[in-house]
Every structure is written in C-alpha cells, then in structure tokens.
Design a protein around this motif. Structure first.
Motif, PDB file in Angstrom:
ATOM      1  N   LYS A 286       1.833 -16.142 -34.439  1.00 41.03           N
ATOM      2  CA  LYS A 286       2.514 -15.305 -35.385  1.00 41.03           C
ATOM      3  C   LYS A 286       2.201 -13.852 -35.711  1.00 41.03           C
ATOM      4  O   LYS A 286       1.072 -13.618 -35.189  1.00 41.03           O
ATOM      5  N   ALA A 287       2.491 -13.072 -36.749  1.00 44.22           N
ATOM      6  CA  ALA A 287       2.233 -11.986 -36.773  1.00 44.22           C
ATOM      7  C   ALA A 287       0.738 -11.829 -37.363  1.00 44.22           C
ATOM      8  O   ALA A 287       0.329 -12.879 -38.003  1.00 44.22           O
ATOM      9  N   GLY A 288       0.032 -11.112 -36.716  1.00 45.50           N
ATOM     10  CA  GLY A 288      -1.459 -10.949 -36.757  1.00 45.50           C
ATOM     11  C   GLY A 288      -2.382 -11.636 -35.824  1.00 45.50           C
ATOM     12  O   GLY A 288      -3.369 -11.234 -35.682  1.00 45.50           O
ATOM     13  N   ASP A 289      -1.658 -12.353 -34.772  1.00 45.46           N
ATOM     14  CA  ASP A 289      -2.224 -13.113 -33.834  1.00 45.46           C
ATOM     15  C   ASP A 289      -2.116 -11.906 -32.675  1.00 45.46           C
ATOM     16  O   ASP A 289      -1.378 -10.945 -32.677  1.00 45.46           O
ATOM     17  N   LYS A 290      -3.182 -12.090 -31.734  1.00 46.03           N
ATOM     18  CA  LYS A 290      -3.249 -11.407 -30.414  1.00 46.03           C
ATOM     19  C   LYS A 290      -2.060 -11.765 -29.456  1.00 46.03           C
ATOM     20  O   LYS A 290      -2.211 -13.201 -29.111  1.00 46.03           O
ATOM     21  N   ALA A 291      -1.402 -11.004 -28.995  1.00 47.14           N
ATOM     22  CA  ALA A 291      -0.298 -11.615 -27.788  1.00 47.14           C
ATOM     23  C   ALA A 291      -0.970 -11.814 -26.475  1.00 47.14           C
ATOM     24  O   ALA A 291      -1.894 -11.208 -26.184  1.00 47.14           O
ATOM     25  N   PRO A 292      -0.762 -12.886 -25.885  1.00 52.13           N
ATOM     26  CA  PRO A 292      -1.527 -13.064 -24.559  1.00 52.13           C
ATOM     27  C   PRO A 292      -0.842 -11.864 -23.272  1.00 52.13           C
ATOM     28  O   PRO A 292       0.566 -11.664 -23.635  1.00 52.13           O
ATOM     29  N   SER A 293      -1.622 -11.522 -22.475  1.00 50.43           N
ATOM     30  CA  SER A 293      -1.180 -10.652 -21.518  1.00 50.43           C
ATOM     31  C   SER A 293      -0.640 -11.422 -20.575  1.00 50.43           C
ATOM     32  O   SER A 293      -0.598 -12.672 -20.237  1.00 50.43           O
ATOM     33  N   PHE A 294       0.599 -10.674 -19.648  1.00 47.99           N
ATOM     34  CA  PHE A 294       1.358 -11.203 -18.529  1.00 47.99           C
ATOM     35  C   PHE A 294       1.756 -10.468 -17.663  1.00 47.99           C
ATOM     36  O   PHE A 294       1.836  -9.235 -17.957  1.00 47.99           O
ATOM     37  N   THR A 295       1.945 -10.852 -16.551  1.00 50.15           N
ATOM     38  CA  THR A 295       2.810 -10.365 -15.527  1.00 50.15           C
ATOM     39  C   THR A 295       3.723 -11.223 -14.959  1.00 50.15           C
ATOM     40  O   THR A 295       3.604 -12.110 -14.535  1.00 50.15           O
ATOM     41  N   LEU A 296       4.952 -10.524 -15.070  1.00 52.56           N
ATOM     42  CA  LEU A 296       6.131 -11.476 -14.732  1.00 52.56           C
ATOM     43  C   LEU A 296       7.012 -10.556 -13.660  1.00 52.56           C
ATOM     44  O   LEU A 296       7.142  -9.269 -14.034  1.00 52.56           O
ATOM     45  N   ASN A 297       8.002 -11.025 -12.974  1.00 48.79           N
ATOM     46  CA  ASN A 297       8.657 -10.290 -12.059  1.00 48.79           C
ATOM     47  C   ASN A 297       9.912 -10.267 -12.645  1.00 48.79           C
ATOM     48  O   ASN A 297      10.696 -11.160 -13.389  1.00 48.79           O
ATOM     49  N   ASP A 298      10.429  -8.932 -12.417  1.00 50.97           N
ATOM     50  CA  ASP A 298      12.016  -8.753 -12.803  1.00 50.97           C
ATOM     51  C   ASP A 298      13.068  -9.182 -11.970  1.00 50.97           C
ATOM     52  O   ASP A 298      12.641  -9.868 -10.821  1.00 50.97           O
ATOM     53  N   PRO A 299      14.271  -9.282 -12.123  1.00 54.52           N
ATOM     54  CA  PRO A 299      15.214  -9.910 -11.241  1.00 54.52           C
ATOM     55  C   PRO A 299      15.299  -9.509  -9.965  1.00 54.52           C
ATOM     56  O   PRO A 299      15.840 -10.069  -8.989  1.00 54.52           O
ATOM     57  N   ASP A 300      14.708  -8.182  -9.593  1.00 53.51           N
ATOM     58  CA  ASP A 300      14.600  -7.674  -8.382  1.00 53.51           C
ATOM     59  C   ASP A 300      13.475  -8.169  -7.656  1.00 53.51           C
ATOM     60  O   ASP A 300      13.056  -7.637  -6.512  1.00 53.51           O
ATOM     61  N   GLY A 301      12.477  -8.822  -8.261  1.00 54.42           N
ATOM     62  CA  GLY A 301      11.326  -9.273  -7.768  1.00 54.42           C
ATOM     63  C   GLY A 301      10.102  -8.376  -7.986  1.00 54.42           C
ATOM     64  O   GLY A 301       8.963  -8.569  -7.272  1.00 54.42           O
ATOM     65  N   LYS A 302       9.969  -7.241  -8.712  1.00 60.28           N
ATOM     66  CA  LYS A 302       9.058  -6.173  -9.036  1.00 60.28           C
ATOM     67  C   LYS A 302       8.233  -6.674 -10.165  1.00 60.28           C
ATOM     68  O   LYS A 302       8.824  -7.137 -11.092  1.00 60.28           O
TER      69      LYS A 302
END
Length: 219
Positions: free
Chosen positions: A49-65
């Motif tokens: 919720k607001a005030g929390d730290k968001a987890p970092s992530f790396t995800l692929n876009d639809p072209d695999g980038k």
C-alpha cells in the motif's frame, strides 16, 4: 462516460445474457461466489500500500527485451497496472482508459506499464487490440504480483468454470498454476516508495485513471 460506468454497463449486459455475450445464467453465481470469497479472505488488505517500498523487478516486454523497474524509475514516477489477460473484457476496457490518459501521465513525467502473467504473443495481441502505446510486461507465474501481495490461486470450482468457458489460463499464461493477480494499480516514486495503491479483489471494479494525476503532479 467514466471507466467504471462503462464497466457497469458491460456487466449489466453480460449478466442479462444480451448478444453478443449470451453467457449461460448459471455461471454468474459461481463468479460472484469466487469474488465474495476473495474479498472475505482479506488478501487485498495485505497487499502493498501507499508508504511501502515497491519490490524491484526485471521483466520482458512482448518482444523479449528485459525492462527493469530501476531503469523505468530513473526516467520518472512509475505507474504499474496489473492486468489479468487478453481474455478479460474488464481488463481490456481498463487498458483502453489508461491509453486515453497516457498523454496526461506523460505530461507529468510518468512512465506507464502493464504487468501480466500471459505469454508474449498474448501481450502483443492485447497491445494491438487495445491500440496501446505502452508495454505489457510478462510476469511469468505471477512472481512480481506475488511480491506486491496480489497473486491468488483460483478455487477448484472456478477452474472448472473457466475450463468450461475455454478460458484456459495454463495456455494463456504458459504456466500450469491457475493463478491470477488481483487487479491493482500503483504509482511509485523514483526512490521506490509507493505513492498510490488501489487493489480490488472484485475484478469488475477499477479506479479512474484520473485518480492518479494529483499524486503524479505532487511527485
């Protein structure tokens, strides 16, 4: 017309079985039961919720980038919209509303991405069908959704219903787990702090895109 008004109108026609939907009346109590149970579980209240730290992530876009949250946040505040998939009309209507609001988000310096468990070909289809100018990132197995507290497993009776309706999530998602994210929208500041969070276990209810503008302007 507001996004929620459009969703309510669609739901009314769908429940009434009006063409072109013609949905069997028996499915609606099953869907309502699943939604009521998810609400009663209290999971939405345990999500980030607001005030929390968001987890970092790396995800692929639809072209695999690969696309990382760190790179996105380096450019400005980040809007995340968790998207169930190409098969969900409510989700597609929300994406269309976000696309309409995209110029206002960009004027506030924000990046917008959707996050979905579906496969890349389905994300490309979603982007084409909804005329999106922002990416849908692939969250295999809903791992990022889980980090935000959004992932849930469908109950067996809902799996049976989805199978009957040919909503074959393992095929859509390339994952046999039958999990989904609760629909959610976040605004994340450049330091990773969540500034805005809207999580709703009822997939037929979505916040208005404009609700985030004051947060973005303040950021």
């Amino acid at each position: 017309m507001s996004l929620q008004a459009k969703l309510d109108a669609f739901k009314a026609d769908f429940v009434a079985g009006k063409p072109p939907y013609n949905a069997p009346a028996a499915i609606h109590p099953v869907m309502a039961r699943a939604t009521a149970e998810l609400i009663a579980s209290g999971q939405a209240g345990r999500a980030l919720k607001a005030g929390d730290k968001a987890p970092s992530f790396t995800l692929n876009d639809p072209d695999g980038k690969p696309v990382s949250s760190a790179d996105l946040l380096a450019q400005g505040p980040l809007i995340l919209s968790f998207y169930r998939g190409v098969w969900c009309p409510y989700c597609n209507m929300e994406l269309q509303a976000l696309q309409e609001a995209l110029p206002a988000f960009q004027a506030a310096g924000a990046q917008l991405v959707a996050v979905s468990p579906q496969t890349a070909p389905n994300s490309r289809k979603s982007m084409r069908n909804n005329n999106l100018q922002f990416p849908i990132l692939g969250d295999t197995r809903n791992d990022v959704a889980a980090a935000f507290g959004l992932r849930f497993a469908l109950p067996d009776y809902l799996v049976d219903l989805y199978t009957m309706l040919k909503n074959d999530l393992p095929t859509f998602n390339g994952d046999p787990s039958w999990t989904l994210p609760m629909p959610a929208r976040y605004v994340i500041a450049q330091d990773g702090t969540i500034l805005y969070a809207e999580v709703n276990p009822d997939y037929t209810h979505r916040p208005e895109p404009e609700d985030m503008l004051h947060v973005l302007q303040a950021a």
